[in-house]
Scaffold this motif. Structure first.
Motif, short mmCIF file in Angstrom:
data_model
loop_
_atom_site.label_atom_id
_atom_site.label_comp_id
_atom_site.label_asym_id
_atom_site.label_seq_id
_atom_site.Cartn_x
_atom_site.Cartn_y
_atom_site.Cartn_z
N GLN A 138 -5.99 7.04 -0.44
CA GLN A 138 -5.34 7.12 0.86
C GLN A 138 -6.08 6.25 1.88
OE1 GLN A 138 -5.32 11.37 1.59
NE2 GLN A 138 -3.30 11.58 0.68
N ARG A 140 -5.87 6.74 5.21
CA ARG A 140 -6.34 7.53 6.35
C ARG A 140 -6.19 9.01 6.03
NH1 ARG A 140 -2.28 9.57 9.54
NH2 ARG A 140 -0.15 8.91 9.02
N LEU A 141 -6.91 9.83 6.78
CA LEU A 141 -6.85 11.27 6.60
C LEU A 141 -5.93 11.90 7.63
CD1 LEU A 141 -10.57 12.33 5.92
CD2 LEU A 141 -8.67 12.35 4.30
N SER A 142 -5.05 12.75 7.16
CA SER A 142 -4.18 13.47 8.09
C SER A 142 -4.85 14.77 8.51
CB SER A 142 -2.83 13.76 7.44
OG SER A 142 -2.97 14.66 6.36
N VAL A 143 -4.53 15.22 9.70
CA VAL A 143 -5.11 16.46 10.20
C VAL A 143 -4.67 17.65 9.36
CG1 VAL A 143 -5.24 17.99 12.21
CG2 VAL A 143 -5.18 15.52 12.54
N VAL A 144 -3.44 17.61 8.88
CA VAL A 144 -2.92 18.70 8.04
C VAL A 144 -3.70 18.81 6.74
CG1 VAL A 144 -0.90 19.56 6.81
CG2 VAL A 144 -0.63 18.51 9.06
N LEU A 145 -3.98 17.65 6.11
CA LEU A 145 -4.74 17.66 4.86
C LEU A 145 -6.14 18.22 5.06
CD1 LEU A 145 -5.14 16.86 1.89
CD2 LEU A 145 -5.82 14.58 2.69
#
Length: 308
Positions: A138, A140-145
Protein backbone atom coordinates in the motif's frame (compact mmCIF):
# COMPACT_ATOMS: atom_id res chain seq x y z
CA UNK A 1 -14.76 -17.41 9.61
CA UNK A 2 -13.84 -16.27 6.16
CA UNK A 3 -16.18 -14.62 3.72
CA UNK A 4 -18.36 -17.34 2.26
CA UNK A 5 -18.55 -17.99 -1.45
CA UNK A 6 -21.91 -17.95 -3.27
CA UNK A 7 -22.16 -21.75 -2.93
CA UNK A 8 -21.06 -21.76 0.71
CA UNK A 9 -23.74 -19.31 1.84
CA UNK A 10 -26.70 -21.69 1.26
CA UNK A 11 -24.82 -24.54 2.99
CA UNK A 12 -24.16 -22.33 6.00
CA UNK A 13 -27.80 -21.24 6.02
CA UNK A 14 -29.00 -24.86 5.90
CA UNK A 15 -26.58 -25.80 8.65
CA UNK A 16 -27.70 -22.86 10.78
CA UNK A 17 -31.43 -23.48 10.32
CA UNK A 18 -31.17 -27.23 10.96
CA UNK A 19 -28.98 -26.71 14.03
CA UNK A 20 -31.34 -24.09 15.43
CA UNK A 21 -34.39 -26.31 14.90
CA UNK A 22 -32.68 -29.30 16.51
CA UNK A 23 -31.59 -27.23 19.49
CA UNK A 24 -35.03 -25.74 19.94
CA UNK A 25 -36.57 -29.20 19.74
CA UNK A 26 -34.22 -30.72 22.30
CA UNK A 27 -34.64 -27.84 24.76
CA UNK A 28 -38.43 -27.77 24.31
CA UNK A 29 -38.65 -31.54 24.88
CA UNK A 30 -36.64 -31.30 28.11
CA UNK A 31 -38.78 -28.51 29.51
CA UNK A 32 -41.96 -30.28 28.45
CA UNK A 33 -40.97 -33.35 30.48
CA UNK A 34 -39.82 -31.43 33.56
CA UNK A 35 -41.62 -28.64 35.31
CA UNK A 36 -38.57 -27.12 36.95
CA UNK A 37 -35.65 -25.44 35.22
CA UNK A 38 -32.98 -27.30 37.20
CA UNK A 39 -34.31 -30.77 36.46
CA UNK A 40 -34.63 -29.91 32.76
CA UNK A 41 -30.99 -28.77 32.71
CA UNK A 42 -29.92 -31.97 34.47
CA UNK A 43 -31.64 -34.05 31.81
CA UNK A 44 -29.93 -32.11 29.05
CA UNK A 45 -26.54 -32.50 30.74
CA UNK A 46 -26.99 -36.26 31.20
CA UNK A 47 -28.14 -36.91 27.65
CA UNK A 48 -25.30 -37.53 25.20
CA UNK A 49 -27.46 -36.72 22.18
CA UNK A 50 -28.67 -33.47 23.73
CA UNK A 51 -25.12 -32.42 24.57
CA UNK A 52 -24.04 -33.11 20.99
CA UNK A 53 -26.86 -30.91 19.68
CA UNK A 54 -26.02 -28.12 22.14
CA UNK A 55 -22.31 -28.38 21.27
CA UNK A 56 -23.22 -28.10 17.60
CA UNK A 57 -25.23 -24.98 18.40
CA UNK A 58 -22.25 -23.53 20.23
CA UNK A 59 -20.07 -24.21 17.18
CA UNK A 60 -22.58 -22.42 14.95
CA UNK A 61 -22.62 -19.37 17.24
CA UNK A 62 -18.80 -19.36 17.25
CA UNK A 63 -18.70 -19.38 13.44
CA UNK A 64 -21.25 -16.56 13.20
CA UNK A 65 -19.37 -14.50 15.81
CA UNK A 66 -16.12 -15.08 13.94
CA UNK A 67 -17.63 -13.97 10.64
CA UNK A 68 -19.01 -10.83 12.26
CA UNK A 69 -15.66 -9.94 13.85
CA UNK A 70 -13.82 -10.59 10.58
CA UNK A 71 -16.21 -8.21 8.80
CA UNK A 72 -15.69 -5.55 11.48
CA UNK A 73 -11.88 -5.69 11.69
CA UNK A 74 -10.87 -6.82 8.20
CA UNK A 75 -13.78 -6.19 5.86
CA UNK A 76 -13.77 -8.54 2.89
CA UNK A 77 -10.85 -10.95 2.93
CA UNK A 78 -8.64 -11.28 -0.13
CA UNK A 79 -8.42 -14.61 -1.95
CA UNK A 80 -4.81 -15.11 -0.84
CA UNK A 81 -5.78 -14.57 2.80
CA UNK A 82 -8.62 -17.09 2.56
CA UNK A 83 -6.33 -19.69 0.97
CA UNK A 84 -3.61 -19.27 3.60
CA UNK A 85 -6.21 -19.34 6.35
CA UNK A 86 -7.57 -22.67 5.16
CA UNK A 87 -4.05 -24.13 4.93
CA UNK A 88 -3.09 -23.08 8.45
CA UNK A 89 -6.54 -23.99 9.74
CA UNK A 90 -6.25 -27.61 8.59
CA UNK A 91 -2.80 -27.88 10.13
CA UNK A 92 -4.09 -26.42 13.40
CA UNK A 93 -7.06 -28.84 13.46
CA UNK A 94 -4.71 -31.78 12.84
CA UNK A 95 -2.38 -30.66 15.63
CA UNK A 96 -5.38 -30.20 17.93
CA UNK A 97 -6.50 -33.78 17.29
CA UNK A 98 -3.00 -35.02 18.08
CA UNK A 99 -2.94 -32.91 21.24
CA UNK A 100 -6.29 -34.35 22.33
CA UNK A 101 -4.81 -37.82 21.86
CA UNK A 102 -1.97 -36.89 24.22
CA UNK A 103 -4.47 -35.42 26.73
CA UNK A 104 -7.05 -38.19 26.35
CA UNK A 105 -7.08 -38.90 30.09
CA UNK A 106 -8.20 -35.32 30.81
CA UNK A 107 -10.48 -34.87 27.82
CA UNK A 108 -13.89 -33.40 28.64
CA UNK A 109 -16.25 -30.67 27.48
CA UNK A 110 -14.14 -27.96 29.13
CA UNK A 111 -10.99 -29.12 27.34
CA UNK A 112 -12.79 -29.19 23.98
CA UNK A 113 -14.18 -25.69 24.59
CA UNK A 114 -10.72 -24.36 25.44
CA UNK A 115 -9.28 -25.86 22.25
CA UNK A 116 -12.04 -24.30 20.14
CA UNK A 117 -11.42 -20.92 21.76
CA UNK A 118 -7.67 -21.32 21.18
CA UNK A 119 -8.27 -22.02 17.49
CA UNK A 120 -10.62 -19.01 17.38
CA UNK A 121 -7.84 -16.77 18.73
CA UNK A 122 -5.27 -18.26 16.34
CA UNK A 123 -7.44 -17.38 13.35
CA UNK A 124 -7.43 -13.69 14.24
CA UNK A 125 -3.70 -13.73 14.95
CA UNK A 126 -3.14 -15.19 11.46
CA UNK A 127 -5.43 -12.65 9.82
CA UNK A 128 -3.68 -9.80 11.62
CA UNK A 129 -0.32 -11.10 10.37
CA UNK A 130 -1.64 -11.37 6.79
CA UNK A 131 -3.04 -7.85 6.83
CA UNK A 132 0.18 -6.39 8.28
CA UNK A 133 2.13 -8.11 5.51
CA UNK A 134 -0.29 -6.66 2.94
CA UNK A 135 0.59 -3.16 4.20
CA UNK A 136 3.86 -3.35 2.22
CA UNK A 137 1.84 -3.16 -1.01
CA UNK A 138 0.00 0.00 0.00
CA UNK A 139 1.15 3.51 -0.80
CA UNK A 140 -0.50 5.11 2.23
CA UNK A 141 -2.17 4.20 5.49
CA UNK A 142 -5.83 4.87 6.01
CA UNK A 143 -7.13 5.97 9.39
CA UNK A 144 -9.71 3.17 9.34
CA UNK A 145 -7.03 0.51 8.82
CA UNK A 146 -4.86 1.84 11.64
CA UNK A 147 -7.86 2.06 14.00
CA UNK A 148 -8.99 -1.48 13.16
CA UNK A 149 -5.52 -2.94 13.62
CA UNK A 150 -4.96 -1.03 16.88
CA UNK A 151 -8.24 -2.15 18.45
CA UNK A 152 -7.80 -5.75 17.34
CA UNK A 153 -4.21 -5.78 18.59
CA UNK A 154 -5.27 -4.57 22.01
CA UNK A 155 -8.02 -7.20 22.21
CA UNK A 156 -5.73 -10.04 21.15
CA UNK A 157 -2.97 -8.96 23.52
CA UNK A 158 -5.46 -8.73 26.41
CA UNK A 159 -6.93 -12.18 25.68
CA UNK A 160 -3.48 -13.77 25.35
CA UNK A 161 -2.27 -12.25 28.62
CA UNK A 162 -5.44 -13.20 30.51
CA UNK A 163 -5.42 -16.80 29.27
CA UNK A 164 -1.69 -17.15 29.98
CA UNK A 165 -2.17 -15.77 33.49
CA UNK A 166 -5.12 -18.14 34.07
CA UNK A 167 -3.05 -21.12 32.88
CA UNK A 168 -0.17 -20.20 35.18
CA UNK A 169 -2.52 -19.69 38.14
CA UNK A 170 -4.28 -22.99 37.48
CA UNK A 171 -0.97 -24.86 37.23
CA UNK A 172 0.27 -23.37 40.49
CA UNK A 173 -2.94 -24.32 42.27
CA UNK A 174 -3.58 -27.81 40.87
CA UNK A 175 -0.19 -28.88 39.55
CA UNK A 176 0.46 -30.37 36.11
CA UNK A 177 -2.83 -30.44 34.18
CA UNK A 178 -3.87 -29.88 30.59
CA UNK A 179 -3.69 -26.12 31.29
CA UNK A 180 0.07 -26.42 30.76
CA UNK A 181 -0.65 -26.95 27.06
CA UNK A 182 -2.81 -23.84 26.85
CA UNK A 183 -0.26 -21.80 28.78
CA UNK A 184 2.46 -22.57 26.25
CA UNK A 185 0.06 -22.06 23.32
CA UNK A 186 -0.91 -18.58 24.48
CA UNK A 187 2.74 -17.79 25.19
CA UNK A 188 3.46 -18.63 21.55
CA UNK A 189 0.59 -16.41 20.44
CA UNK A 190 2.04 -13.55 22.48
CA UNK A 191 5.42 -14.01 20.78
CA UNK A 192 3.78 -14.00 17.35
CA UNK A 193 1.73 -10.94 18.29
CA UNK A 194 4.86 -9.03 19.40
CA UNK A 195 6.55 -9.78 16.07
CA UNK A 196 3.46 -8.74 14.11
CA UNK A 197 3.12 -5.50 16.10
CA UNK A 198 6.79 -4.68 15.49
CA UNK A 199 6.37 -5.25 11.74
CA UNK A 200 3.27 -3.06 11.76
CA UNK A 201 5.30 -0.21 13.24
CA UNK A 202 8.11 -0.76 10.72
CA UNK A 203 5.68 -0.83 7.80
CA UNK A 204 4.00 2.34 9.05
CA UNK A 205 7.36 4.13 9.27
CA UNK A 206 8.29 2.94 5.78
CA UNK A 207 4.98 4.11 4.29
CA UNK A 208 5.31 7.49 6.01
CA UNK A 209 8.71 7.89 4.30
CA UNK A 210 7.33 7.07 0.90
CA UNK A 211 8.67 3.52 0.81
CA UNK A 212 12.28 4.73 0.71
CA UNK A 213 13.45 3.62 4.15
CA UNK A 214 16.68 1.76 3.38
CA UNK A 215 17.16 0.31 6.88
CA UNK A 216 13.73 -1.35 6.99
CA UNK A 217 14.95 -4.73 5.70
CA UNK A 218 17.60 -4.84 8.42
CA UNK A 219 15.10 -4.18 11.19
CA UNK A 220 12.63 -6.73 9.76
CA UNK A 221 15.42 -9.32 9.69
CA UNK A 222 16.25 -8.73 13.36
CA UNK A 223 12.55 -8.89 14.28
CA UNK A 224 12.23 -12.25 12.49
CA UNK A 225 15.41 -13.49 14.17
CA UNK A 226 14.16 -12.50 17.63
CA UNK A 227 10.76 -14.03 16.84
CA UNK A 228 12.33 -17.37 15.88
CA UNK A 229 14.56 -17.36 18.97
CA UNK A 230 11.66 -16.63 21.34
CA UNK A 231 9.44 -19.28 19.71
CA UNK A 232 12.25 -21.81 19.80
CA UNK A 233 12.74 -21.22 23.53
CA UNK A 234 9.01 -21.66 24.17
CA UNK A 235 8.81 -24.77 21.99
CA UNK A 236 11.79 -26.39 23.71
CA UNK A 237 10.27 -25.69 27.13
CA UNK A 238 6.91 -26.92 25.82
CA UNK A 239 8.49 -30.13 24.52
CA UNK A 240 10.37 -31.07 27.69
CA UNK A 241 7.47 -30.15 29.99
CA UNK A 242 4.94 -32.27 28.11
CA UNK A 243 7.44 -35.12 27.76
CA UNK A 244 7.88 -35.11 31.52
CA UNK A 245 4.18 -35.25 32.40
CA UNK A 246 2.35 -36.70 29.36
CA UNK A 247 4.87 -38.41 27.08
CA UNK A 248 6.12 -37.44 23.63
CA UNK A 249 4.14 -34.38 22.37
CA UNK A 250 3.84 -35.39 18.73
CA UNK A 251 1.58 -32.44 17.91
CA UNK A 252 4.42 -29.89 18.27
CA UNK A 253 7.25 -31.85 16.60
CA UNK A 254 6.59 -30.27 13.20
CA UNK A 255 6.50 -26.70 14.54
CA UNK A 256 9.58 -27.34 16.68
CA UNK A 257 11.53 -28.58 13.67
CA UNK A 258 10.36 -25.76 11.39
CA UNK A 259 11.18 -23.10 13.99
CA UNK A 260 14.62 -24.57 14.72
CA UNK A 261 15.45 -24.81 11.00
CA UNK A 262 14.30 -21.23 10.40
CA UNK A 263 16.37 -19.92 13.32
CA UNK A 264 19.51 -21.76 12.18
CA UNK A 265 19.02 -20.47 8.62
CA UNK A 266 18.64 -16.87 9.83
CA UNK A 267 21.74 -17.19 12.00
CA UNK A 268 23.64 -18.44 8.96
CA UNK A 269 22.37 -15.47 6.94
CA UNK A 270 23.49 -13.10 9.68
CA UNK A 271 26.98 -14.63 9.83
CA UNK A 272 27.36 -14.44 6.05
CA UNK A 273 26.16 -10.84 6.09
CA UNK A 274 28.71 -9.86 8.73
CA UNK A 275 31.52 -11.55 6.79
CA UNK A 276 30.44 -9.87 3.56
CA UNK A 277 30.40 -6.45 5.25
CA UNK A 278 33.86 -7.00 6.73
CA UNK A 279 35.25 -8.10 3.38
CA UNK A 280 33.67 -5.12 1.65
CA UNK A 281 35.14 -2.67 4.14
CA UNK A 282 38.52 -4.36 3.81
CA UNK A 283 38.57 -4.36 0.01
CA UNK A 284 36.89 -1.02 -0.48
CA UNK A 285 37.98 1.31 2.36
CA UNK A 286 36.24 4.64 2.80
CA UNK A 287 37.88 7.54 0.97
CA UNK A 288 39.01 10.39 3.15
CA UNK A 289 38.24 14.04 2.41
CA UNK A 290 41.93 14.69 1.68
CA UNK A 291 41.91 11.99 -1.01
CA UNK A 292 38.74 13.40 -2.53
CA UNK A 293 40.35 16.85 -2.73
CA UNK A 294 43.27 15.46 -4.74
CA UNK A 295 40.97 13.84 -7.32
CA UNK A 296 40.32 15.64 -10.57
CA UNK A 297 36.83 14.13 -10.83
CA UNK A 298 34.97 13.34 -7.59
CA UNK A 299 31.77 12.19 -9.32
CA UNK A 300 30.41 8.78 -8.30
CA UNK A 301 30.25 6.43 -11.29
CA UNK A 302 27.08 4.78 -9.94
CA UNK A 303 24.78 7.56 -8.76
CA UNK A 304 26.51 10.31 -10.80
CA UNK A 305 26.54 12.68 -7.84
CA UNK A 306 29.42 14.65 -6.36
CA UNK A 307 31.12 12.72 -3.53
CA UNK A 308 31.85 14.63 -0.35
Amino acid sequence: MTDASPRAIPRLAVYGISTTLLTAGVVASAFAQHEYFYTACVQLAQSGAAMMVLANMGLLLTILLGKALVRVFFGRLRAAEVERLYEQGWLAVTETCLALAVLRDEFDAVTLTLFVFLLFCKVFHWLLEYRVGFMEQQARLSVVLVARMAVLSLLLAAVDCLMLAYAVSNTRQYGATMMIVFGFEYALLLVCFAATAAKFVLNAIDISRGGEWEDKATYVFYVDLADDLAKLIVYVGFFFTLTTYYGLPIHILRELYVTARSFVARCGDWVRYRKAMQNMHGRYPAVSQAELDTMSDATCIICREEMA
